[in-house]
Design an enzyme around this catalytic site. Structure first.
Site, PDB file in Angstrom:
ATOM      1  N   MET A  32       0.825  -1.201   0.000  1.00  0.00           N
ATOM      2  CA  MET A  32       0.000   0.000   0.000  1.00  0.00           C
ATOM      3  C   MET A  32       0.863   1.256   0.000  1.00  0.00           C
ATOM      4  O   MET A  32       0.604   2.214  -0.738  1.00  0.00           O
ATOM      5  CB  MET A  32      -0.949   0.002   1.209  1.00  0.00           C
ATOM      6  CG  MET A  32      -1.938   1.173   1.209  1.00  0.00           C
ATOM      7  SD  MET A  32      -3.039   1.138   2.638  1.00  0.00           S
ATOM      8  CE  MET A  32      -3.944  -0.373   2.301  1.00  0.00           C
ATOM      9  N   GLU A  33       1.930   1.243   0.819  1.00  0.00           N
ATOM     10  CA  GLU A  33       2.831   2.404   0.863  1.00  0.00           C
ATOM     11  C   GLU A  33       3.549   2.579  -0.478  1.00  0.00           C
ATOM     12  O   GLU A  33       3.718   3.700  -0.970  1.00  0.00           O
ATOM     13  CB  GLU A  33       3.853   2.225   1.988  1.00  0.00           C
ATOM     14  CG  GLU A  33       3.261   2.356   3.379  1.00  0.00           C
ATOM     15  CD  GLU A  33       4.274   1.988   4.451  1.00  0.00           C
ATOM     16  OE1 GLU A  33       4.613   2.856   5.272  1.00  0.00           O
ATOM     17  OE2 GLU A  33       4.733   0.824   4.452  1.00  0.00           O
ATOM     18  N   PHE A  34       3.978   1.449  -1.064  1.00  0.00           N
ATOM     19  CA  PHE A  34       4.647   1.512  -2.364  1.00  0.00           C
ATOM     20  C   PHE A  34       3.702   2.103  -3.415  1.00  0.00           C
ATOM     21  O   PHE A  34       4.081   2.982  -4.196  1.00  0.00           O
ATOM     22  CB  PHE A  34       5.092   0.105  -2.789  1.00  0.00           C
ATOM     23  CG  PHE A  34       5.839   0.066  -4.095  1.00  0.00           C
ATOM     24  CD1 PHE A  34       7.218   0.148  -4.128  1.00  0.00           C
ATOM     25  CD2 PHE A  34       5.159  -0.056  -5.312  1.00  0.00           C
ATOM     26  CE1 PHE A  34       7.913   0.117  -5.334  1.00  0.00           C
ATOM     27  CE2 PHE A  34       5.828  -0.081  -6.510  1.00  0.00           C
ATOM     28  CZ  PHE A  34       7.215   0.002  -6.512  1.00  0.00           C
ATOM     29  N   SER A  80      24.923 -20.430 -29.018  1.00  0.00           N
ATOM     30  CA  SER A  80      24.261 -21.453 -28.216  1.00  0.00           C
ATOM     31  C   SER A  80      25.324 -22.346 -27.579  1.00  0.00           C
ATOM     32  O   SER A  80      26.495 -22.317 -27.968  1.00  0.00           O
ATOM     33  CB  SER A  80      23.317 -22.274 -29.089  1.00  0.00           C
ATOM     34  OG  SER A  80      24.043 -22.834 -30.172  1.00  0.00           O
ATOM     35  N   GLU A 111      26.273 -23.250 -12.854  1.00  0.00           N
ATOM     36  CA  GLU A 111      25.083 -22.394 -12.771  1.00  0.00           C
ATOM     37  C   GLU A 111      23.846 -23.181 -13.163  1.00  0.00           C
ATOM     38  O   GLU A 111      23.922 -24.120 -13.949  1.00  0.00           O
ATOM     39  CB  GLU A 111      25.225 -21.201 -13.734  1.00  0.00           C
ATOM     40  CG  GLU A 111      26.496 -20.409 -13.565  1.00  0.00           C
ATOM     41  CD  GLU A 111      26.737 -19.444 -14.730  1.00  0.00           C
ATOM     42  OE1 GLU A 111      25.773 -19.201 -15.499  1.00  0.00           O
ATOM     43  OE2 GLU A 111      27.859 -18.958 -14.875  1.00  0.00           O
ATOM     44  N   LYS A 113      20.568 -23.777 -15.285  1.00  0.00           N
ATOM     45  CA  LYS A 113      20.144 -23.426 -16.651  1.00  0.00           C
ATOM     46  C   LYS A 113      18.654 -23.090 -16.607  1.00  0.00           C
ATOM     47  O   LYS A 113      17.800 -23.970 -16.566  1.00  0.00           O
ATOM     48  CB  LYS A 113      20.408 -24.585 -17.603  1.00  0.00           C
ATOM     49  CG  LYS A 113      20.130 -24.251 -19.071  1.00  0.00           C
ATOM     50  CD  LYS A 113      20.493 -25.419 -19.969  1.00  0.00           C
ATOM     51  CE  LYS A 113      20.295 -25.062 -21.431  1.00  0.00           C
ATOM     52  NZ  LYS A 113      18.892 -24.766 -21.742  1.00  0.00           N
ATOM     53  N   ASP A 115      15.021 -21.949 -17.811  1.00  0.00           N
ATOM     54  CA  ASP A 115      14.292 -22.264 -19.039  1.00  0.00           C
ATOM     55  C   ASP A 115      13.435 -21.072 -19.440  1.00  0.00           C
ATOM     56  O   ASP A 115      12.250 -20.987 -19.116  1.00  0.00           O
ATOM     57  CB  ASP A 115      13.418 -23.499 -18.807  1.00  0.00           C
ATOM     58  CG  ASP A 115      12.963 -24.126 -20.115  1.00  0.00           C
ATOM     59  OD1 ASP A 115      13.547 -23.796 -21.158  1.00  0.00           O
ATOM     60  OD2 ASP A 115      12.025 -24.939 -20.086  1.00  0.00           O
ATOM     61  N   ARG A 134      18.033 -12.836 -28.280  1.00  0.00           N
ATOM     62  CA  ARG A 134      19.122 -13.560 -28.948  1.00  0.00           C
ATOM     63  C   ARG A 134      18.972 -13.510 -30.471  1.00  0.00           C
ATOM     64  O   ARG A 134      19.953 -13.367 -31.190  1.00  0.00           O
ATOM     65  CB  ARG A 134      19.140 -15.024 -28.471  1.00  0.00           C
ATOM     66  CG  ARG A 134      20.272 -15.821 -29.118  1.00  0.00           C
ATOM     67  CD  ARG A 134      20.251 -17.278 -28.680  1.00  0.00           C
ATOM     68  NE  ARG A 134      21.373 -17.975 -29.285  1.00  0.00           N
ATOM     69  CZ  ARG A 134      21.368 -18.497 -30.498  1.00  0.00           C
ATOM     70  NH1 ARG A 134      20.296 -18.413 -31.249  1.00  0.00           N
ATOM     71  NH2 ARG A 134      22.433 -19.122 -30.977  1.00  0.00           N
ATOM     72  N   GLU A 172      18.486 -14.558 -18.657  1.00  0.00           N
ATOM     73  CA  GLU A 172      17.299 -15.259 -19.124  1.00  0.00           C
ATOM     74  C   GLU A 172      16.059 -14.569 -18.568  1.00  0.00           C
ATOM     75  O   GLU A 172      15.961 -14.334 -17.361  1.00  0.00           O
ATOM     76  CB  GLU A 172      17.341 -16.709 -18.625  1.00  0.00           C
ATOM     77  CG  GLU A 172      16.592 -17.681 -19.475  1.00  0.00           C
ATOM     78  CD  GLU A 172      17.386 -18.154 -20.682  1.00  0.00           C
ATOM     79  OE1 GLU A 172      16.837 -18.954 -21.455  1.00  0.00           O
ATOM     80  OE2 GLU A 172      18.542 -17.731 -20.868  1.00  0.00           O
ATOM     81  N   TYR A 224      23.501 -13.830 -15.968  1.00  0.00           N
ATOM     82  CA  TYR A 224      24.549 -14.833 -15.779  1.00  0.00           C
ATOM     83  C   TYR A 224      25.838 -14.604 -16.573  1.00  0.00           C
ATOM     84  O   TYR A 224      26.716 -15.454 -16.560  1.00  0.00           O
ATOM     85  CB  TYR A 224      24.013 -16.228 -16.101  1.00  0.00           C
ATOM     86  CG  TYR A 224      23.323 -16.373 -17.449  1.00  0.00           C
ATOM     87  CD1 TYR A 224      24.011 -16.170 -18.645  1.00  0.00           C
ATOM     88  CD2 TYR A 224      21.997 -16.728 -17.516  1.00  0.00           C
ATOM     89  CE1 TYR A 224      23.390 -16.314 -19.868  1.00  0.00           C
ATOM     90  CE2 TYR A 224      21.350 -16.876 -18.739  1.00  0.00           C
ATOM     91  CZ  TYR A 224      22.052 -16.668 -19.903  1.00  0.00           C
ATOM     92  OH  TYR A 224      21.444 -16.812 -21.119  1.00  0.00           O
ATOM     93  N   LYS A 311      21.756 -31.292 -19.460  1.00  0.00           N
ATOM     94  CA  LYS A 311      20.297 -31.267 -19.342  1.00  0.00           C
ATOM     95  C   LYS A 311      19.833 -32.396 -18.440  1.00  0.00           C
ATOM     96  O   LYS A 311      20.281 -33.542 -18.569  1.00  0.00           O
ATOM     97  CB  LYS A 311      19.649 -31.413 -20.734  1.00  0.00           C
ATOM     98  CG  LYS A 311      20.103 -30.373 -21.757  1.00  0.00           C
ATOM     99  CD  LYS A 311      19.561 -29.008 -21.450  1.00  0.00           C
ATOM    100  CE  LYS A 311      18.103 -28.879 -21.800  1.00  0.00           C
ATOM    101  NZ  LYS A 311      17.844 -28.861 -23.253  1.00  0.00           N
ATOM    102  N   CYS A 406     -12.733 -36.979 -40.484  1.00  0.00           N
ATOM    103  CA  CYS A 406     -12.403 -35.719 -39.797  1.00  0.00           C
ATOM    104  C   CYS A 406     -13.415 -35.464 -38.685  1.00  0.00           C
ATOM    105  O   CYS A 406     -14.638 -35.499 -38.933  1.00  0.00           O
ATOM    106  CB  CYS A 406     -12.414 -34.560 -40.795  1.00  0.00           C
ATOM    107  SG  CYS A 406     -12.175 -32.945 -40.015  1.00  0.00           S
ATOM    108  N   CYS A 409     -15.497 -32.045 -39.822  1.00  0.00           N
ATOM    109  CA  CYS A 409     -16.369 -31.923 -41.000  1.00  0.00           C
ATOM    110  C   CYS A 409     -16.807 -33.266 -41.572  1.00  0.00           C
ATOM    111  O   CYS A 409     -17.613 -33.303 -42.507  1.00  0.00           O
ATOM    112  CB  CYS A 409     -15.680 -31.099 -42.087  1.00  0.00           C
ATOM    113  SG  CYS A 409     -14.233 -31.917 -42.813  1.00  0.00           S
ATOM    114  N   CYS A 424      -7.073 -34.181 -43.145  1.00  0.00           N
ATOM    115  CA  CYS A 424      -8.393 -33.934 -43.708  1.00  0.00           C
ATOM    116  C   CYS A 424      -8.181 -33.164 -45.007  1.00  0.00           C
ATOM    117  O   CYS A 424      -7.658 -32.038 -44.973  1.00  0.00           O
ATOM    118  CB  CYS A 424      -9.249 -33.118 -42.739  1.00  0.00           C
ATOM    119  SG  CYS A 424     -10.784 -32.533 -43.498  1.00  0.00           S
ATOM    120  N   CYS A 430     -13.469 -27.056 -44.082  1.00  0.00           N
ATOM    121  CA  CYS A 430     -13.265 -27.617 -42.738  1.00  0.00           C
ATOM    122  C   CYS A 430     -12.948 -26.453 -41.789  1.00  0.00           C
ATOM    123  O   CYS A 430     -11.910 -25.793 -41.947  1.00  0.00           O
ATOM    124  CB  CYS A 430     -12.127 -28.624 -42.755  1.00  0.00           C
ATOM    125  SG  CYS A 430     -11.838 -29.430 -41.157  1.00  0.00           S
TER     126      CYS A 430
END
Length: 668
Positions: A32-34, A80, A111, A113, A115, A134, A172, A224, A311, A406, A409, A424, A430
């Site tokens: 509230m103050e902020f 990369s 570190e 990674k 996502d 990037r 990231e 990073y 990974k 399908c 349709c 289809c 469709c």
């Protein structure tokens, strides 16, 4: 204290409170103050427009002004990393580093990674100057306006921070699990398509042309890597600690390893503990800590030799299969989707998973009611990978079979030779295919009608305003402004965007038509070869095969599309509406490159690759994508692909650098 002094004071205080709350996680004042201080600043700034500052804390709320992204070339290419899921390959990396440094002692900085979406932040005199994605590694989109809404990214550094006058810091941008789940809850209530994972949500959000949308979605960022001519130390880890002291959010999980065993302990710890983090991670990154040693180890064509990403293996869960439904996409491809009991997987609740195609269903031998194993491919897309046969009950439901017609349709499905998917073929009536093609047509990479979105397309389709893309050019303001004209402003914006799309060049129009297998690159090559739709209409498959990079599959698909009477009529209607159906004639500058077939590779200082391709054509030359005996020369810039260099040398093809090329055309 006068208004000017008060504005400067409030800005300083609000920057400090943002840092305490979003980076240090230790607020000094209540929300509230902020909010009270923020409202006071906004009121004072409104009263004093001469005090405007793009880095004021008030910009955190974003703006509804549309931003067209310009591209900025990276001072240092954003490469990369090589990936591995194998601990033995981590050992091999460690030993390669040891060998490359001739046995010299080294440390590895470990570190998490994260996502998300890679970002480069450039600071000038302690103020955020640019934020760049990037992109292709050489250049990226300028998303500064959107990044300014991310509260964990400092807009202005403390004046006594002892930081360089110019530096770049990379990291990231990501969406925390809490924000991701909240966003998907809201989208589900509005019956909008859900984001598959936080990374996609973060990427889509950061590329929004409306920065107020970005502000609402509460993105976060971890930094990073520090770059620049005047960075504080030769230790990557120490530079990150300095950056943290300047106000940047650097992960506390960053740690130095002195042995291979230290690295393995770090992997084992975070493979378990990552599930307790507020943000998505999919592995760890290992970097040689000493920057001088990094420079000694150097780079391959695509990745640094001094870093690797490990990974984590996909998490697996077991749950009950309740139903299989079938979705029809823009191209008519039919995708089976498993609907399951909700299960926690890699930080999200999963209820649906892709079954891909008929072959996968047969391999799995699925029955309704089976207990199935679910994984996330790369921890992103849920997919069923097996059945728990020990849990198979005698009370199972029906065997899962791929449908014959399908689901939208009723048209009998077809499966083309050599393909796993069913389609289809009813592309003219469709509904999902029609709506999907319209959504593709209006997308940024195609006609860029950015005022429309999937929800609006769906609504216009249901109202009968849109039956195909040509109907876009018949819409009037009175059709979409509402009975009381309450939506006139947004309606006018949509009509203006549709009108502006008539200026989109022919190569993007060709891509926008959604011809199967024809992506942006193929569309550009074809458009540059035939120059107009009229010439393309009369082209045979053999004619199309003469286009660089076009094979039989694409050639036959184009011939089939253009020979369809419905598609031909659609193209005619678009042409009548004013959509561009030919490229402007190339202004010929000279015949200095006449008869020469030229391959471009690498990056250049004076012009972009696309600009150089145009210059080659203006001087009578021909652009080709691959090296053969018929290639006249390779026009090579920095970072030329090693495979192309090897092939050129093997065939004795001359290599021409940028200055030599400019001399050839008289522009040295």
């Amino acid at each position: 204290m006068n208004d000017t002094e008060r504005i400067l004071y409030l800005r300083s205080e609000l920057h400090r409170h943002n840092y305490n709350y979003y980076v240090k996680n230790s607020p000094e004042i209540s929300d509230m103050e902020f909010d009270g201080l923020m409202r006071e600043l906004q009121d004072l700034e409104a009263a004093h427009p001469e005090m405007y500052d793009a880095n004021s804390p008030s910009v955190r709320v974003g703006s509804d002004i549309s931003n067209d992204f310009k591209q900025i070339v990276h001072a240092y290419p954003m490469l990369s990393l090589g990936n591995t899921y194998d601990r033995d390959e981590v050992r091999d990396f460690y030993n390669r580093v040891k060998s490359g440094l001739d046995g010299e002692d080294f440390e590895i900085c470990c570190e998490l990674k994260f996502d998300g979406l890679s970002i480069s932040l450039i600071y000038e005199d302690g103020r955020l100057a640019h934020a760049v994605t990037r992109g292709d590694g050489v250049k990226g989109d300028d998303v500064t306006a959107n990044v300014r809404t991310i509260k964990s990214i400092p807009l202005v550094l403390a004046p006594d921070g002892n930081y360089p006058s110019h530096f770049e810091i990379r990291g990231e941008v990501l969406m925390p699990w809490e924000s991701f789940e909240d966003l998907n809850r809201k989208r589900e209530l509005r019956e909008e398509a859900l984001f598959a994972n936080p990374r996609n949500a973060a990427s889509g959000t950061l590329k929004s042309k409306n920065s107020s949308v970005v502000a609402e979605r509460h993105l976060d960022a971890y930094l990073y890597y520090l770059l620049g001519d005047d960075i504080p130390t030769d230790s990557h880890y120490d530079n990150l600690q300095r950056a943290k002291s300047w106000g940047f959010k650097v992960s506390d999980a960053t740690s130095l390893a002195r042995t291979l065993d230290d690295i393995y302990k770090y992997i084992d710890y975070w493979d378990v503990e990552r599930r307790n983090l507020p943000v998505a991670t999919d592995g760890i990154v290992l970097k040689v800590n000493d920057i001088r040693q990094q420079e000694r180890l150097g780079y391959t064509a695509k990745t640094p030799r001094w870093a690797i990403a490990y990974k984590f293996k996909a998490e697996r869960a077991c749950t009950r299969l309740n139903e299989v439904t079938f979705q029809v996409g823009r191209t008519g491809a039919v995708t089976p989707v498993a609907n399951m009991d909700p299960v926690q997987l890699a930080g999200t609740i999963v209820k649906r998973a892709s079954l891909h195609n008929e072959d996968i269903i047969k391999q799995l031998d699925l029955y309704i009611g089976d207990m199935v194993y679910v994984e996330k491919a790369g921890e992103i897309i849920p997919q069923i990978v097996g059945v728990n046969f020990d849990e198979r009950s005698l009370l199972l439901g029906e065997k899962v079979e791929f449908i014959k017609h399908c689901p939208e349709c009723g048209t009998p499905l077809v499966r083309y030779e050599g393909e796993a998917a069913h389609y289809c073929p009813n592309d003219s009536s469709c509904p999902p295919q029609i709506k999907g093609r319209i959504e593709h047509y209006i997308s940024r990479e195609a006609m860029n009608i950015d005022s429309l979105g999937p929800e609006t397309v769906d609504a216009y389709f249901e109202q009968g305003l849109l039956k195909d893309v040509s109907d876009l050019y018949r819409i009037k303001i009175t059709d979409i402004c509402g009975y009381d004209r309450s939506r006139e402003k947004s309606a006018r914006k949509i009509i203006n965007a549709i009108e502006a799309s008539k200026e989109v060049p022919f190569d993007r129009v060709l891509y926008a038509l959604g011809i199967r297998f024809v992506g942006r690159v193929a569309a550009r090559q074809i458009a540059q070869h035939f120059r107009s739709m009229e010439r393309l209409k009369t082209a045979s498959a053999e004619d199309l095969l003469e286009v660089e990079g076009i094979g039989a599959v694409i050639a036959n698909s184009i011939v089939s599309f253009l020979s369809n009477s419905n598609n031909a009529a659609l193209i005619d209607r678009l042409a009548e509406a004013g959509v561009k159906m030919e490229l402007p004639e190339t202004v010929k500058a000279s015949d200095k490159l006449a008869g020469k077939s030229i391959v471009i590779s690498g990056t250049f200082a004076r012009h972009s690759r696309e600009e150089y391709k145009s210059i080659i054509e203006q001087h009578g030359g021909k652009n080709v994508s691959s090296i053969s005996k018929k290639t006249s020369f390779v026009f090579a810039g920095d970072n030329m692909g090693p495979s192309k260099l090897e092939k050129a040398n093997k065939l004795g093809i001359p290599i021409v650098n940028e200055e030599e090329f400019l001399s050839m055309i008289g522009e040295a």
